[in-house]
Design an enzyme around this catalytic site. Structure first.
Site, PDB file in Angstrom:
ATOM      1  N   ASP A  61      19.456  56.551  -9.427  1.00  0.00           N
ATOM      2  CA  ASP A  61      18.966  55.644 -10.293  1.00  0.00           C
ATOM      3  C   ASP A  61      19.545  54.709 -11.137  1.00  0.00           C
ATOM      4  O   ASP A  61      19.379  54.273 -12.799  1.00  0.00           O
ATOM      5  CB  ASP A  61      18.601  56.786 -11.083  1.00  0.00           C
TER       6      ASP A  61
ATOM      7  N   GLU B 194      24.735  52.641  -2.346  1.00  0.00           N
ATOM      8  CA  GLU B 194      23.474  53.640  -1.789  1.00  0.00           C
ATOM      9  C   GLU B 194      22.542  53.688  -1.209  1.00  0.00           C
ATOM     10  O   GLU B 194      21.935  52.482  -0.763  1.00  0.00           O
ATOM     11  CB  GLU B 194      22.458  53.660  -3.956  1.00  0.00           C
TER      12      GLU B 194
ATOM     13  N   ASP C 232      24.841  53.405   3.985  1.00  0.00           N
ATOM     14  CA  ASP C 232      25.500  54.799   3.922  1.00  0.00           C
ATOM     15  C   ASP C 232      26.280  54.883   3.742  1.00  0.00           C
ATOM     16  O   ASP C 232      27.709  53.736   4.052  1.00  0.00           O
ATOM     17  CB  ASP C 232      25.117  54.935   4.998  1.00  0.00           C
TER      18      ASP C 232
ATOM     19  N   ASP D 250      27.420  61.472  -6.577  1.00  0.00           N
ATOM     20  CA  ASP D 250      26.267  61.701  -7.201  1.00  0.00           C
ATOM     21  C   ASP D 250      24.991  61.915  -6.326  1.00  0.00           C
ATOM     22  O   ASP D 250      23.761  60.753  -5.941  1.00  0.00           O
ATOM     23  CB  ASP D 250      25.273  61.039  -8.157  1.00  0.00           C
TER      24      ASP D 250
ATOM     25  N   ASP E  25      20.271  67.369  -3.679  1.00  0.00           N
ATOM     26  CA  ASP E  25      20.015  68.347  -2.816  1.00  0.00           C
ATOM     27  C   ASP E  25      20.826  68.264  -1.643  1.00  0.00           C
ATOM     28  O   ASP E  25      20.476  67.358  -0.681  1.00  0.00           O
ATOM     29  CB  ASP E  25      19.333  69.704  -2.997  1.00  0.00           C
TER      30      ASP E  25
END
Length: 292
Positions: A97, A117, A148, A166, A169
């Protein structure tokens, strides 16, 4: 796993229901669904809520809302950055984000930021619908790499002062970021005295995730600690982090780099402060025994 209650969504409510926190459900009244797609890695949804602005949802789990995203972004960034005396080169794993990149770039010592990311679509959707967070990509210090994170670190050793993970879950594409091997890779990617910080769930509803992450960190790094921040739109209203340092003299509750009040005001840092830094490591008595 998480699942979206489609009946509730049709009635104007998004309800986050996950096996990771059984018996708990957080709901938002929805003005409209702005965007929905299935990327190569996960389901991506953006909703406009009635009271919390826009919310990014991945695989049915709320990642952030415009209302309180700053509390999470600031703590996961400035806890490790200010635990290091001079964090010049930083790696962010995840954070599609753009919020963590936005905060890391505010630290006056940081000279270069690599962000890895795995899902390019999260980045693009955030740029389109969450510009107040994705503005982090506009800083010239930020180098965005779509890859990755594990493969990237395997090819980049002894390179970073701080590594911030960051992640979402521990399900789907983020599960590998909660394993001991991942902490070992981070250690190898650090320069001497380097520090890591990883999202580690909440002790109130994810105690197993928190303690396992801490044990991995403790077994790999010379010094480790668990800290938390208050984020109202996360389950239990809190989220935790594990921090590790290759320097056994690191004193995590005490900032090694003090951000001045003038800088905090100038950079619009709304949650973090040196006092909050120290307080983040003060755990309730009943949970202290899990993080020693």
């Amino acid at each position: 796993m998480a699942r979206i209650n489609m009946d509730a969504l049709k009635k104007g409510w998004f309800s986050e229901v996950s096996d990771m926190w059984p018996g708990i459900c957080l709901s938002f009244e929805v003005e409209k669904v702005i965007h929905s797609e299935k990327s190569k890695y996960q389901d991506i949804m953006m909703i406009e809520t009635k009271n919390h602005g826009r919310a990014l949802i991945l695989d049915g789990i709320i990642q952030c809302t415009e209302f309180d995203e700053f509390s999470y972004q600031e703590i996961i960034s400035f806890l490790p950055l200010c635990s290091h005396p001079c964090p010049k080169k930083v790696l962010i794993v995840g954070g599609g984000d753009g919020g963590v990149a936005r905060e890391v770039s505010k630290h006056p010592a940081v000279e270069e930021i690599d962000q890895v990311e795995i899902d390019e679509r999260v980045v693009e959707v955030s740029k389109q619908f969450l510009p107040s967070m994705a503005c982090g990509y506009n800083d010239p210090k930020v180098n965005l790499i779509i890859d990755d994170g594990i493969k990237f670190m395997e090819a980049n050793k002894n390179k970073y002062d701080v590594i911030i993970t960051d992640s979402s879950d521990p399900v789907g594409p983020a599960d590998c970021l909660f394993q001991r091997k991942y902490f070992e890779l981070m250690k190898e990617a650090l320069r001497p005295g380097g520090i890591v910080c990883s999202q580690a769930g909440s002790v109130w509803c994810n105690l197993d995730t928190s303690t396992k992450s801490y044990e991995h960190c403790k077994n790999v790094f010379a010094k480790s600690a668990y800290a938390y921040a208050c984020v109202p739109t996360y389950p239990s209203g809190q989220i935790g982090f594990v921090l590790g340092s290759t320097n056994p003299e690191t004193d995590f509750p005490k900032p090694a780099y003090i951000l001045s009040e003038e800088l905090l005001e100038k950079k619009n840092i709304r949650y973090y402060s040196p006092a909050v830094h120290t307080a983040a490591f003060a755990l309730p008595r009943s949970y202290q025994k899990y993080f020693v």
